[in-house]
Design an enzyme around this catalytic site. Structure first.
Site, PDB file in Angstrom:
ATOM      1  N   ARG A  82     -60.996  -2.564 133.673  1.00  0.00           N
ATOM      2  CA  ARG A  82     -61.988  -1.586 134.111  1.00  0.00           C
ATOM      3  C   ARG A  82     -63.380  -2.008 133.668  1.00  0.00           C
ATOM      4  O   ARG A  82     -63.628  -2.200 132.469  1.00  0.00           O
ATOM      5  CB  ARG A  82     -61.653  -0.197 133.559  1.00  0.00           C
ATOM      6  CG  ARG A  82     -62.628   0.889 134.007  1.00  0.00           C
ATOM      7  CD  ARG A  82     -62.186   2.255 133.588  1.00  0.00           C
ATOM      8  NE  ARG A  82     -60.975   2.655 134.295  1.00  0.00           N
ATOM      9  CZ  ARG A  82     -60.391   3.849 134.175  1.00  0.00           C
ATOM     10  NH1 ARG A  82     -60.901   4.755 133.378  1.00  0.00           N
ATOM     11  NH2 ARG A  82     -59.295   4.123 134.839  1.00  0.00           N
ATOM     12  N   THR A 113     -69.309   0.358 135.622  1.00  0.00           N
ATOM     13  CA  THR A 113     -68.982   1.076 136.864  1.00  0.00           C
ATOM     14  C   THR A 113     -67.695   1.879 136.759  1.00  0.00           C
ATOM     15  O   THR A 113     -67.439   2.751 137.587  1.00  0.00           O
ATOM     16  CB  THR A 113     -68.838   0.087 138.026  1.00  0.00           C
ATOM     17  OG1 THR A 113     -67.692  -0.752 137.795  1.00  0.00           O
ATOM     18  CG2 THR A 113     -70.069  -0.782 138.157  1.00  0.00           C
ATOM     19  N   ASP A 159     -49.832   7.044 127.364  1.00  0.00           N
ATOM     20  CA  ASP A 159     -50.222   5.718 127.831  1.00  0.00           C
ATOM     21  C   ASP A 159     -48.973   4.843 127.914  1.00  0.00           C
ATOM     22  O   ASP A 159     -48.395   4.464 126.885  1.00  0.00           O
ATOM     23  CB  ASP A 159     -51.245   5.105 126.869  1.00  0.00           C
ATOM     24  CG  ASP A 159     -51.812   3.795 127.398  1.00  0.00           C
ATOM     25  OD1 ASP A 159     -51.020   2.837 127.572  1.00  0.00           O
ATOM     26  OD2 ASP A 159     -53.022   3.726 127.643  1.00  0.00           O
ATOM     27  N   ASP A 206     -49.093   1.394 126.000  1.00  0.00           N
ATOM     28  CA  ASP A 206     -48.998   1.524 124.550  1.00  0.00           C
ATOM     29  C   ASP A 206     -47.593   1.898 124.111  1.00  0.00           C
ATOM     30  O   ASP A 206     -47.077   1.386 123.119  1.00  0.00           O
ATOM     31  CB  ASP A 206     -49.996   2.575 124.046  1.00  0.00           C
ATOM     32  CG  ASP A 206     -51.427   2.057 124.046  1.00  0.00           C
ATOM     33  OD1 ASP A 206     -51.609   0.822 124.133  1.00  0.00           O
ATOM     34  OD2 ASP A 206     -52.346   2.881 123.957  1.00  0.00           O
TER      35      ASP A 206
END
Length: 209
Positions: free
Chosen positions: A104, A108, A200, A203
């Site tokens: 990511r 932006t 997550d 994770d």
């Protein structure tokens, strides 16, 4: 418009319950994700074409069926998608495996492709893009973009849990891609996490924070 399939098989739903549970440790979480991915593989391949063959058993001839030469490719989105690959490969051992890596952009907040490795015969294969979570939909859309830019023609998306917002984003961007889920959850929260979700996935699969 793409279709959305939510698998309500009791075994899938039972195992998904323990995947969601925050008390489930890394080892058990990894095993459960692997098992659910294998069960989902049965459903996602339901429409594969077959052909009639005759085989000789120890006591006679049997009219049977085999998959009619359909070439399949699995494309996990790095890194969490890796946790679902082995379960699917046990069901479809002849499938080739490609990879798509995305990060990511901090400015932006859009996904950016940093790694793509696919089988050489992209145009001849039906691909299943794999990611445990379909949250905002950005990563899935970009991964599918990456496949199409390289010639992929037939693509499906497989996820464990999804938010309605992410599903709509994928459907709008890729109306030719059907979506296969173990659960459609309630919503995204203000931080872009699926609610109730499962945390997550990366994770929890790899024991990181």
């Amino acid at each position: 418009m793409s279709k959305v399939f939510v698998f309500d098989h009791p075994l899938i739903q039972h195992k998904l319950t323990y995947i969601r549970d925050k008390k489930t440790g890394t080892k058990e979480f990894r095993e459960l994700v692997d098992e659910v991915a294998g069960l989902m593989a049965f459903e996602i391949t339901r429409d594969l074409p077959t052909q009639d063959v005759t085989v000789e058993t120890p006591v006679g001839l049997a009219n049977s069926k085999t998959i009619a030469g359909k070439k399949l490719g699995l494309v996990p989105i790095l890194r969490a998608g890796l946790g679902m690959v082995d379960g699917i490969l046990r069901m479809i051992p002849a499938a080739k495996v490609g990879h798509v890596g995305l990060y990511r952009d901090p400015k932006t907040l859009q996904p950016v492709e940093y790694y793509v490795k696919l089988p050489t015969d992209v145009e001849e294969r039906e691909f299943i893009v794999i990611d445990p979570m379909l949250a905002t939909g950005g990563s899935a859309v970009e991964a599918i973009n990456s496949l199409k830019k390289r010639g992929a023609r037939t693509i499906k998306l497989m996820c464990l849990v999804a938010a309605p917002e992410g599903v709509e984003i994928v459907k709008e961007a890729h109306p030719d891609v059907d979506i296969y889920l173990a659960a459609m959850d309630e919503k995204l929260n203000d931080h872009g996490y699926i609610v109730p979700g499962l945390g997550d996935a990366g994770d929890r699969l790899f024991g990181t924070k």
